[in-house]
Design a protein around this motif. Structure first.
Motif, PDB file in Angstrom:
ATOM      1  N   THR A  29       0.833  -1.201   0.000  1.00  0.00           N
ATOM      2  CA  THR A  29       0.000   0.000   0.000  1.00  0.00           C
ATOM      3  C   THR A  29       0.867   1.251   0.000  1.00  0.00           C
ATOM      4  O   THR A  29       0.584   2.209  -0.717  1.00  0.00           O
ATOM      5  CB  THR A  29      -0.933  -0.008   1.225  1.00  0.00           C
ATOM      6  OG1 THR A  29      -1.761  -1.161   1.156  1.00  0.00           O
ATOM      7  CG2 THR A  29      -1.799   1.228   1.265  1.00  0.00           C
ATOM      8  N   ASP A  46      -6.174  -1.053  -4.700  1.00  0.00           N
ATOM      9  CA  ASP A  46      -5.632  -1.605  -3.456  1.00  0.00           C
ATOM     10  C   ASP A  46      -6.613  -2.620  -2.877  1.00  0.00           C
ATOM     11  O   ASP A  46      -7.629  -2.237  -2.310  1.00  0.00           O
ATOM     12  CB  ASP A  46      -5.362  -0.489  -2.447  1.00  0.00           C
ATOM     13  CG  ASP A  46      -4.513  -0.979  -1.293  1.00  0.00           C
ATOM     14  OD1 ASP A  46      -4.235  -2.189  -1.219  1.00  0.00           O
ATOM     15  OD2 ASP A  46      -4.131  -0.141  -0.458  1.00  0.00           O
ATOM     16  N   GLU A  47      -6.329  -3.870  -3.046  1.00  0.00           N
ATOM     17  CA  GLU A  47      -7.195  -4.952  -2.575  1.00  0.00           C
ATOM     18  C   GLU A  47      -8.664  -4.663  -2.833  1.00  0.00           C
ATOM     19  O   GLU A  47      -9.476  -4.649  -1.913  1.00  0.00           O
ATOM     20  CB  GLU A  47      -6.979  -5.191  -1.076  1.00  0.00           C
ATOM     21  CG  GLU A  47      -5.513  -5.432  -0.785  1.00  0.00           C
ATOM     22  CD  GLU A  47      -5.280  -6.164   0.517  1.00  0.00           C
ATOM     23  OE1 GLU A  47      -6.177  -6.910   0.942  1.00  0.00           O
ATOM     24  OE2 GLU A  47      -4.190  -6.006   1.079  1.00  0.00           O
TER      25      GLU A  47
HETATM   26 MG   LIG Z   1      -2.304  -2.546   2.246  1.00  0.00          MG
END
Ligand SMILES: [Mg+2]
Ligand SMILES: Nc1ncnc2c1ncn2[C@@H]1O[C@H](COP(=O)(O)OP(=O)(O)OP(=O)(O)O)[C@@H](O)[C@H]1O
Lengths: 270, 367
Positions: free
Chosen positions: B47, B162-163
């Motif tokens: 991240t 992000d995910e």
């Molecule tokens: Mg992360």
């Protein structure tokens, strides 16, 4: 069986003290309400008869109405200023992890904690130097200082539910920080700002100590008028005005509770 | 045809508190049009790297280039990258349409163009009839699609995710993986995707960058990462692996022997990495994937044999897991197709596991 009795007794005590507390807090307020409808001119029971004459007196032109106007005027101006300043301050602290955040917050809410006499005295000397005593400008500034902490606190509480990722999302979509603030943050924390503004207004509307220091004859606000009224001639008109103020306070409280509820229900993501 | 160095990280370092280096040193090239996935354990810096690319975090050291231009001083809102957040970050006070129109409004498009593009984007993610709803009136999968459409609607060259599928259940996740992959191929956009789900990384990506403690351990295509991991960490992290500690000895020419202790050894008749070919004993980690192990019936010359006792047998439908113990105490897991099991493969019996030499990986040292 025994356990149930305990629970029952516990509950009774609970209610008993709850009701006692409420009575303790509001009995003095309720006690004076009937006096405002008295037809006589003394503050005593039993009432000689019922009438609305004191309300008539208060709301017909004269010192009461003038001071009400002054209060509303000062209240509105300082509310607007306090709301703008308080909201930006709260947002700045929520957005970045300013390391000195706690001390800054301490400074910002100091006017709420410092005894008003001290604030009033300090402002009296400072504003005297600046030529701001006995002016509306000075009074508005003073009330803004006193009211801002309430806005900072309510807006900060509201921002804790605000997902800062939304701000980032807005940036990633091309919104400058200023636009992101006005299009995303502001609408979402509006309930908090509104209830902060209500508190700010009430703070200014009720303020007496600093006003006594700073206000000239032209800046006679409602609390000031009442204060003088008690000293000079005490008659039910002051009670009539008090009842009116209680009504306003009650409405403010209800509105703010409603705003809080609304902000909780509406946009709570997880 | 495409720019191979679309995005470059050069010697990037990141520390949040000025003490701990979350990213000690990062060099990375992102190719235009590729689907690149950051894969790694929690806290490995995926991240952080993505946020530096998006402009929400500033590198402590080093440079990030886009089309060879440094972008440090370009604020996030001017980088023009689409972004999909884990919990979608949809604007709750706006309808789906308003959410999608937002980036277009910020770019000053006129109403008719905005309407047209919003309609097209909604069609692309199959949300034609949801325009008037607020995000909280949508299911998780639908919110996910709105977030995707919002990141696509202004036609960015680069999309960061992000995910994005982390909150969805397994079926929906697989379906969305497919849709995202389709969109990537259809639009030719560059995607940088963060996940800690390795199967997601392997199925979706053109290249996978495996993060470990703020470093990229390996960056390669999914099949390379799987078949030719360059470290025991990768070999253990991606898929399953049996790891055995041993010491490597050179017998002669290309003949090597790995001593696994207590009389267990395997001999290899092949070249080994130069960093591994010493004269004396050298500690090595041997890695063998469970699916590369079979039951040996007759020995081929290019095979090694591992004699085990079966300690456990788990039936899994399409295959059976046999767990064997070597004489030196190490356990070995093998995935065997059911047809190949015999009446003799019972717990307690001896078994000969075989594995072809080319499937045996050697790494220097012990992990
Ligand atoms: Mg992360
Ligand atoms: N804002 C922050 N302030 C301080 N430390 C941070 C911050 N964000 C992340 N870190 C630290 O940086 C390291 C890397 O975090 P990062 O969020 O990049 O990991 P990640 O690979 O995305 O992990 P995950 O899979 O859990 O999302 C972690 O050790 C984390 O504690």
């Amino acid at each position: 069986m025994k356990h149930r009795n305990h629970v029952l007794i516990g509950q009774l005590i609970h209610y008993f003290f709850g009701i006692l507390m409420v009575l303790f807090l509001i009995t003095p307020l309720i006690a004076i309400i009937p006096l405002s409808f008295s037809s006589g001119s003394f503050l005593s029971y039993p009432l000689p008869g019922l009438s609305l004459r004191w309300y008539q007196e208060v709301f017909s032109s004269g010192p009461w109405l003038d001071s009400l106007q002054n209060s509303i005027f000062v209240g509105l101006f300082s509310t607007v200023l306090a709301t703008v300043l308080g909201t930006f301050a709260a947002f700045a602290m929520a957005r970045r992890n300013i390391s000195a955040q706690r001390s800054i917050l301490g400074f910002l809410i100091a006017p709420m904690i410092v005894p008003p006499v001290i604030t009033g005295l300090g402002m009296y000397f400072l504003f005297g130097q600046l030529g701001l005593t006995a002016s509306f400008k000075g009074l508005v500034i003073a009330h803004t200082v006193l009211a801002t902490p309430f806005v900072v606190i309510t807006v900060t509480a509201n921002l804790q539910n605000f997902d800062m990722k939304l701000f980032r999302a807005a940036s990633s979509l091309g919104a400058s920080p200023v636009r992101a603030f006005f299009t995303i943050v502001l609408p979402l924390i509006m309930p908090g700002i509104m209830s902060g503004a209500l508190f700010a207004f009430v703070t200014s509307f009720d303020e007496i100590v600093v006003t006594l220091f700073l206000g000239g004859p032209a800046q006679r606000t409602l609390p000031r008028q009442m204060f003088d009224g008690i000293r000079d001639s005490i008659d039910p008109s002051i009670i009539a005005m008090s009842v009116f103020l209680m009504l306003i306070a009650l409405l403010t409280l209800i509105t703010s509770a409603w705003l809080n509820q609304r902000s909780k229900n509406k946009y709570m993501t997880e | 045809m495409y720019n191979k160095n679309f995005i470059e990280f050069i010697g990037v370092q990141k520390s949040y508190d000025g003490e701990n280096l979350v990213i000690p040193h990062l060099d990375l090239c992102i190719r235009q049009g590729e689907f690149l996935t950051f894969l790694g354990a929690s806290g490995s810096g995926k991240t952080t790297t993505l946020m530096m690319l998006a402009g929400f975090e500033i590198p402590t050291k080093g440079q990030i280039l886009m089309n060879s231009q440094p972008i440090q001083d370009v604020p996030a809102h001017k980088r023009g990258m689409g972004m999909v957040f884990q919990n979608y970050a949809l604007f709750p006070h706006m309808t789906v349409e308003e959410n999608l129109a937002y980036p277009l409004k910020m770019r000053g498009l006129n109403r008719t163009d905005i309407d047209k593009k919003v309609k097209a984007a909604m069609a692309k993610v199959h949300l034609e009839n949801m325009g008037k709803r607020k995000p909280l009136e949508l299911s998780g999968g639908q919110q996910q699609r709105v977030a995707l459409a919002r990141a696509l609607v202004f036609e960015p060259e680069l999309i960061l995710m992000d995910e994005p599928l982390g909150a969805l259940d397994k079926n929906l996740r697989e379906h969305m993986q497919y849709e995202i992959k389709q969109l990537h191929q259809e639009l030719g956009v560059t995607v940088v995707y963060v996940t800690h789900d390795q199967s997601e990384a392997l199925t979706m990506s053109d290249r996978v960058a495996v993060f470990n403690n703020g470093r990229i351990e390996q960056i390669a295509s999914p099949d390379k990462i799987y078949d030719l991991p360059n470290s025991p960490y990768i070999a253990g992290f991606i898929g399953e692996n049996n790891a055995l500690k041993g010491s490597l000895q050179k017998i002669s020419g290309t003949t090597h022997r790995v001593d696994l202790g207590e009389g267990v050894s395997i001999s290899l008749n092949r070249n080994v990495d130069s960093c591994l070919s010493p004269a004396a004993d050298k500690p090595v980690t041997v890695m063998i994937r469970p699916e590369h192990i079979h039951l040996q019936t007759s020995k081929h010359s290019d095979e090694v044999t591992l004699s085990c006792t079966i300690t456990d047998k788990v039936y899994l439908g399409d295959h059976t897991r046999l767990i064997g113990r070597l004489k030196n105490g190490n356990t070995i897991v093998a995935k065997i197709i059911d047809d190949l099991l015999t009446d003799e493969t019972l717990v307690g019996n001896a078994v000969e596991f075989g594995c072809s030499e080319e499937n045996i990986l050697l790494f220097p040292g012990y992990d």
